[in-house]
Enzyme design. Structure first.
Site, PDB file in Angstrom:
ATOM      1  N   LYS A 107       0.821  -1.217   0.000  1.00  0.00           N
ATOM      2  CA  LYS A 107       0.000   0.000   0.000  1.00  0.00           C
ATOM      3  C   LYS A 107       0.853   1.264   0.000  1.00  0.00           C
ATOM      4  O   LYS A 107       0.354   2.342  -0.306  1.00  0.00           O
ATOM      5  CB  LYS A 107      -0.969  -0.021   1.174  1.00  0.00           C
ATOM      6  CG  LYS A 107      -2.068  -1.061   1.003  1.00  0.00           C
ATOM      7  CD  LYS A 107      -3.090  -1.005   2.122  1.00  0.00           C
ATOM      8  CE  LYS A 107      -4.259  -1.929   1.865  1.00  0.00           C
ATOM      9  NZ  LYS A 107      -3.898  -3.374   2.089  1.00  0.00           N
TER      10      LYS A 107
HETATM   11  C1  LIG Z   1      -4.575  -4.471   1.491  1.00  0.00           C
HETATM   12  C2  LIG Z   1      -3.819  -5.742   1.484  1.00  0.00           C
HETATM   13  C3  LIG Z   1      -4.182  -6.807   0.626  1.00  0.00           C
HETATM   14  C4  LIG Z   1      -5.403  -6.769  -0.262  1.00  0.00           C
HETATM   15  O1  LIG Z   1      -5.238  -5.907  -1.352  1.00  0.00           O
HETATM   16  P1  LIG Z   1      -6.510  -5.468  -2.240  1.00  0.00           P
HETATM   17  O2  LIG Z   1      -5.986  -4.497  -3.220  1.00  0.00           O
HETATM   18  O3  LIG Z   1      -7.489  -4.841  -1.263  1.00  0.00           O
HETATM   19  O4  LIG Z   1      -7.071  -6.693  -2.852  1.00  0.00           O
HETATM   20  C5  LIG Z   1      -3.386  -7.950   0.624  1.00  0.00           C
HETATM   21  N1  LIG Z   1      -2.308  -8.054   1.430  1.00  0.00           N
HETATM   22  C6  LIG Z   1      -1.937  -7.056   2.274  1.00  0.00           C
HETATM   23  C7  LIG Z   1      -0.756  -7.252   3.143  1.00  0.00           C
HETATM   24  C8  LIG Z   1      -2.675  -5.867   2.338  1.00  0.00           C
HETATM   25  O5  LIG Z   1      -2.313  -4.909   3.186  1.00  0.00           O
END
Ligand SMILES: *Cc1c(COP(=O)(O)O)cnc(C)c1O
Length: 431
Positions: A107
């Site tokens: 993210k």
């Molecule tokens: C947010 C997140 C996901 C999921 O990602 P999406 O784009 O919402 O499908 C998977 N793994 C981790 C570690 C995350 O923080």
């Protein structure tokens, strides 16, 4: 570039408005009005380009002239200021590590890009923007770090008291400056409900320019395309079929991979790997989309019962179920299976995976014997240290803290404890 609301009841807006609004006035997600495939030569010769150059080629059509080339290149350079290694795991299986950024989760990429775009787009405005976001863990840290010191932007993060990991809490409560943490007595859903209420509260909207930094924002969603191209660049054999397995919750990440394919990246198909929150695997099996309340698992960033990007996926495939089924395979796994996968990866491959990456690996294992001469890549979306309380007891080993984590873990926590909506409201109006 113009953005359309997928609810089709709001007018098209430029990039700037899509970023600042987040969601269209008709509550639809924004989607680019046109998508133009990249020059084939660029993809053929991708190894000659730096990551920043790749980022620029990939994103420029989605920004248009709203950010000058020089600024955009600076933003991309700062967004991609860490490595995206592709690690060998087993024959034909690699992990794409997306956790080398400041908060050690993928993210970071979306949050850093969005923060810098917003900072630029709002640079001359007399009104500061307030980014208001609820987090169940990783989003808060990435947003806090991404937006730290961005001028004209204040950040307010709500998180559920005692329901995020120690590392995650420190990442969002220790930075100070323009980053404010509100510790909410309640669950993530309570935080989310308060945030939604604030966005509809007339006395707040009249006084504060609110925006959200969740994954539906186009400036968080689209830069996620970068690392699929960067992964492809690193493959020595580019002629083999390529499959990405993406651990998915709100399906923003995998939806960015689908956009990368639309731009011409030769991806054979996608695997959406998830935990027992199996809305999408069920949908692909039955053709019926039935959201459900989320269930708690050890891969909690994927505990989502109504994935917000589902509608964008539909749009990418022109609402054609057969076409989508051809490109998207999806499997759900229990916590038990995830634990076994983590143990297997550790014992046989000497690789410490976090629970989300392990789910991605399980998706690959469902298929890698069926598809010969195919390169499988699963995304490792967070560093295992972010889920220490899950990972350590499984592999029976301590994981040394990386420098990014060491930096925050001993800092004093600064958070305002709140119990009800009126406290959020007065915080927003008085700060
Ligand atoms: C947010 C997140 C996901 C999921 O990602 P999406 O784009 O919402 O499908 C998977 N793994 C981790 C570690 C995350 O923080």
């Amino acid at each position: 570039m113009k953005y359309t609301s997928l609810n089709k009841k709001a007018s098209n807006v430029p990039f700037k408005e899509a970023v600042i609004k987040g969601l269209a006035p008709d509550k639809g997600l924004y989607f680019p009005d046109t998508i133009t495939p990249l020059n084939e030569d660029f993809i053929k010769h991708i190894s000659h380009f730096s990551n920043e150059e790749i980022g620029f080629e990939v994103i420029k059509q989605f920004i248009g002239d709203e950010i000058p080339e020089k600024e955009l290149k600076r933003i991309i350079g700062e967004t991609l200021s860490f490595d995206f290694p592709l690690v060998d795991i087993e024959y034909n299986i690699k992990a794409l590590e997306l956790f080398h950024g400041p908060t050690m989760a993928f993210k970071d990429i979306g949050a850093r890009f969005m923060a810098r775009c917003l900072g630029y787009l709002n640079r001359d405005s007399k009104r500061a923007v307030t980014v208001l976001v609820a987090t169940s863990g990783d989003t808060g840290g990435a947003v806090a770090s991404g937006f730290l010191d961005v001028k004209n932007v204040n950040v307010v993060i709500l998180y559920p008291s005692k329901k995020v990991s120690d590392v995650q809490e420190k990442q969002l409560t220790t930075l100070g400056k323009n980053i404010n943490a509100l510790e909410v007595e309640g669950t993530f859903d309570d935080c989310q409900a308060m945030v939604k209420k604030a966005f509809l509260d007339k006395s707040i909207i009249a006084n504060r320019q609110l925006t959200s930094a969740n994954s539906i924002n186009v400036a968080r969603w689209l830069p996620q395309m970068f690392y699929f191209f960067i992964a492809y660049k690193q493959l020595s054999e580019k002629n083999r079929k390529l499959v990405f397995s993406v651990p998915s919750g709100n399906y923003g990440n995998i939806c960015a991979a689908m956009m990368a394919k639309r731009l011409g990246l030769p991806i054979h198909h996608f695997i959406a790997s998830t935990n027992i929150n199996d809305i999408i695997p069920k949908y692909l099996l039955t053709g019926k989309y039935s959201p459900e309340p989320s269930k708690q698992t050890i891969s909690n960033a994927m505990d989502v019962g109504d994935p917000s990007n589902f509608i964008r996926i539909q749009e990418i495939y022109n609402h054609n179920f057969e076409a989508l089924k051809n490109d998207l395979h999806s499997y759900s796994f229990t916590d038990d299976e995830t634990v076994k996968a983590m143990l297997h990866l550790y014992e046989y491959n000497n690789y410490i995976a976090d629970p989300h990456g392990a789910v991605g690996y399980l998706g690959v294992k469902k298929e890698h014997k069926k598809y010969i001469d195919t390169q499988f890549v699963f995304l490792e979306t967070a560093h295992p240290v972010k889920f220490l309380n899950v990972v350590s007891p499984i592999i029976k080993k301590n994981i040394p803290l990386p420098p990014q984590i060491k930096k925050v873990i001993d800092q004093p926590k600064k958070a305002t404890f709140i119990k009800k909506y009126s406290e959020l409201k007065s915080f927003l109006l008085n700060n």
